[in-house]
Design a protein around this motif. Sequence first.
Motif, short mmCIF file in Angstrom:
data_model
loop_
_atom_site.label_atom_id
_atom_site.label_comp_id
_atom_site.label_asym_id
_atom_site.label_seq_id
_atom_site.Cartn_x
_atom_site.Cartn_y
_atom_site.Cartn_z
N GLY A 134 0.81 -1.21 0.00
CA GLY A 134 0.00 0.00 0.00
C GLY A 134 0.85 1.26 0.00
O GLY A 134 0.37 2.33 -0.37
N SER A 135 2.11 1.13 0.40
CA SER A 135 3.00 2.30 0.43
C SER A 135 4.44 1.83 0.47
O SER A 135 4.78 0.88 1.19
N VAL A 136 5.28 2.46 -0.33
CA VAL A 136 6.73 2.27 -0.26
C VAL A 136 7.38 3.65 -0.25
O VAL A 136 6.77 4.64 -0.69
N LEU A 137 8.60 3.72 0.22
CA LEU A 137 9.29 5.01 0.38
C LEU A 137 10.52 5.10 -0.51
O LEU A 137 11.52 5.72 -0.13
N PHE A 138 10.46 4.46 -1.68
CA PHE A 138 11.58 4.55 -2.62
C PHE A 138 11.04 4.39 -4.03
O PHE A 138 9.92 3.90 -4.24
N ASP A 139 11.85 4.82 -5.00
CA ASP A 139 11.45 4.73 -6.40
C ASP A 139 11.76 3.34 -6.95
O ASP A 139 12.71 2.68 -6.50
N PRO A 140 11.02 2.87 -7.94
CA PRO A 140 11.35 1.59 -8.58
C PRO A 140 12.70 1.67 -9.28
O PRO A 140 13.07 2.70 -9.84
N GLU A 141 13.45 0.57 -9.22
CA GLU A 141 14.78 0.54 -9.82
C GLU A 141 14.93 -0.55 -10.87
O GLU A 141 15.96 -0.62 -11.53
N GLY A 142 13.95 -1.39 -11.04
CA GLY A 142 14.05 -2.47 -12.02
C GLY A 142 12.83 -3.34 -11.99
O GLY A 142 11.90 -3.14 -11.20
N VAL A 143 12.83 -4.34 -12.86
CA VAL A 143 11.67 -5.20 -12.99
C VAL A 143 11.44 -6.05 -11.74
O VAL A 143 10.32 -6.51 -11.49
N MET A 144 12.49 -6.26 -10.93
CA MET A 144 12.36 -7.05 -9.71
C MET A 144 12.21 -6.18 -8.47
O MET A 144 12.24 -6.69 -7.35
N SER A 145 12.04 -4.88 -8.67
CA SER A 145 11.93 -3.96 -7.52
C SER A 145 10.53 -4.01 -6.95
O SER A 145 9.53 -4.12 -7.67
N ARG A 146 10.44 -3.91 -5.61
CA ARG A 146 9.15 -3.82 -4.95
C ARG A 146 8.56 -2.43 -5.21
O ARG A 146 9.28 -1.42 -5.13
N ILE A 147 7.26 -2.37 -5.50
CA ILE A 147 6.64 -1.10 -5.83
C ILE A 147 5.25 -1.03 -5.21
O ILE A 147 4.73 -2.01 -4.68
N THR A 148 4.69 0.15 -5.31
CA THR A 148 3.26 0.34 -5.07
C THR A 148 2.70 1.01 -6.31
O THR A 148 3.43 1.36 -7.24
N ALA A 149 1.40 1.16 -6.36
CA ALA A 149 0.74 1.82 -7.49
C ALA A 149 -0.28 2.80 -6.94
O ALA A 149 -0.72 2.69 -5.80
N LEU A 150 -0.64 3.76 -7.77
CA LEU A 150 -1.57 4.79 -7.31
C LEU A 150 -2.91 4.21 -6.84
O LEU A 150 -3.42 4.62 -5.78
N PRO A 151 -3.51 3.26 -7.55
CA PRO A 151 -4.75 2.67 -7.01
C PRO A 151 -4.56 1.98 -5.66
O PRO A 151 -5.46 2.00 -4.81
N MET A 152 -3.40 1.37 -5.45
CA MET A 152 -3.14 0.72 -4.18
C MET A 152 -3.04 1.74 -3.05
O MET A 152 -3.55 1.52 -1.94
N GLN A 153 -2.39 2.86 -3.30
CA GLN A 153 -2.27 3.89 -2.27
C GLN A 153 -3.64 4.52 -1.96
O GLN A 153 -3.94 4.80 -0.80
N ILE A 154 -4.45 4.71 -2.99
CA ILE A 154 -5.80 5.23 -2.76
C ILE A 154 -6.61 4.25 -1.92
O ILE A 154 -7.30 4.62 -0.97
N TYR A 155 -6.50 2.97 -2.27
CA TYR A 155 -7.22 1.93 -1.53
C TYR A 155 -6.77 1.90 -0.07
O TYR A 155 -7.59 1.74 0.85
N SER A 156 -5.49 2.09 0.16
CA SER A 156 -4.96 2.06 1.52
C SER A 156 -5.41 3.28 2.32
O SER A 156 -5.78 3.16 3.49
N LEU A 157 -5.42 4.46 1.70
CA LEU A 157 -5.75 5.68 2.43
C LEU A 157 -7.25 5.83 2.70
O LEU A 157 -7.64 6.46 3.69
N THR A 158 -8.08 5.30 1.84
CA THR A 158 -9.53 5.46 2.04
C THR A 158 -10.03 4.73 3.28
O THR A 158 -11.12 5.02 3.77
N SER A 159 -9.23 3.79 3.78
CA SER A 159 -9.63 3.08 5.00
C SER A 159 -9.19 3.81 6.27
O SER A 159 -9.51 3.38 7.37
N GLN A 160 -8.43 4.91 6.11
CA GLN A 160 -7.97 5.69 7.26
C GLN A 160 -9.05 6.69 7.69
O GLN A 160 -9.83 7.18 6.85
N SER A 161 -9.08 7.01 8.95
CA SER A 161 -10.12 7.91 9.48
C SER A 161 -9.67 9.36 9.57
O SER A 161 -10.52 10.24 9.72
N ARG A 162 -8.38 9.65 9.49
CA ARG A 162 -7.90 11.02 9.65
C ARG A 162 -8.29 11.86 8.44
O ARG A 162 -8.20 11.42 7.29
#
Length: 302
Positions: free
Chosen positions: A238-266
């Motif tokens: 739902g969130s990572v704190l670095f840029d993608p560096e290659g095809v094997m890099s762990r990433i997030t995507a904009l829909p995933m971040q939206i999905y993660s934040l919509t469940s927050q109450s703040r």
Amino acid sequence: MSIATHTARTVTRSVATGKSKEKTPGSLIFLLALWFSLFFGILVLVALIIDTAIAGAPRFDMNLLTNYSSIVRPETSGFRAGILGSLWLMLFTAIMAVPLGIAAALYLEEFADSTTRWNRFVEVNLQNLAAVPAIVYGLLAVAVMALIGFQESGIVLGGALALALLILPVIIITTREAVRAVPQEIRQGSLALGATVWQTTWRQTLPSAVPGIATGTILGLSRAIGEAAPLVVVGLAGSVLFDPEGVMSRITALPMQIYSLTSQSREELQQAASAAIIVLLVMILGLNALAILIRNKFQRSW
């Protein structure tokens, strides 16, 4: 001219043009219902977009695009990793899906024998796969990754594979329609001049179908960029704190971040999610606008 012949020609002309002078109460009520359905759907969509834009208006700044997500400081939280991750996913999704989809469509339309049992089986399944829920393609991508020996989850390759499987039937179907729209006279003229079927397909049919192929491909990618269900299944964070560096890099995507934040109450996180929805919508509309420009620029009338 007999009355029957005149009536038949009038009916044929009305069917061909889609116009009819019939104005019975039933037809008028049906027409009004159609217009109301169209107006109501557009009105609801516009209202949702405006409401989301108003909710996210306090966060329309450069921090939204340049900062990483942060729950500690939600007022400056951004979506840099999600935007870059979505762009990486679209790049590798296109690399995997577009050549394979176009090649499959050309084979089925120009070379395959549609009377064989195997090709009829492929035809039926292509139509069915276009309507399969998106989450099923995520499960299929997980199975394929495990089959070829990849144990990592949440990487660029896994997400791109899921999205490529998702849009592959769409690309095949739209490409076949574009190829089918090319007049047979072009093929026959090329074959009459001594060209082979492959030369005719590569040098005549395929270039003539490029506007339709490009439009269908870009619309397929615009669908993929907004999908979250397949990415959840393949384990994107739902969130990572670095840029993608290659095809094997762990990433997030904009829909995933939206999905993660919509469940927050703040409230600050809800504002950031609303602003991210508008950013994603702008990206999708940009792809759709590009498809329209390509279609209008290269479209041919036969």
